[in-house]
Design a protein around this motif. Sequence first.
Motif, PDB file in Angstrom:
ATOM      1  N   LYS A 114       0.679  -1.273   0.626  1.00 17.82           N
ATOM      2  CA  LYS A 114       0.365   0.344  -0.085  1.00 17.82           C
ATOM      3  C   LYS A 114       1.199   0.842   0.702  1.00 17.82           C
ATOM      4  O   LYS A 114       1.877   1.512   0.949  1.00 17.82           O
ATOM      5  N   THR A 164      -1.687   6.497  -1.200  1.00 16.08           N
ATOM      6  CA  THR A 164      -2.583   6.501  -0.947  1.00 16.08           C
ATOM      7  C   THR A 164      -4.122   6.229  -0.251  1.00 16.08           C
ATOM      8  O   THR A 164      -4.719   6.572   0.695  1.00 16.08           O
ATOM      9  N   GLN A 214      -9.412   4.011   5.737  1.00 11.39           N
ATOM     10  CA  GLN A 214      -7.299   4.165   5.576  1.00 11.39           C
ATOM     11  C   GLN A 214      -7.674   2.224   6.392  1.00 11.39           C
ATOM     12  O   GLN A 214      -6.531   1.431   6.367  1.00 11.39           O
TER      13      GLN A 214
END
Length: 116
Positions: free
Chosen positions: A43, A47, A63
């Motif tokens: 990840k 992002t 998240q």
Amino acid sequence: MINIYELMPEIMGEEQIYISNLLKDYDDKKAQQFINIYRARRKDPQTILLVTLVGFLGIAGIQRFLTDQIGLGILYLLTCGICFIGTILDLVNYKRIAFEYNQKQAAQIAFMLKGM
């Protein structure tokens, strides 16, 4: 010796050091396998930052879902990011959240490749 910067220029800092240490005993073929799998699972911190910002629009906790912290994701979703305090803390700590997730993924991949 494998140059992690050449193989994965998108990673930096602690993550680069961690991945370099994991790959120090790998041959080129195994290192390439690791990197291919890691890239798919990794990840990006930006992002995480962007989806954390979405928390201020009323959909908090994305998240945490992305980083496999389902319990916290549900808690944030139901409490508006624990009244936005958790969301603000996640904005400050987004790199740490991404690094911890990526670290777990890298360890899993390294363990999987040792069995091969």
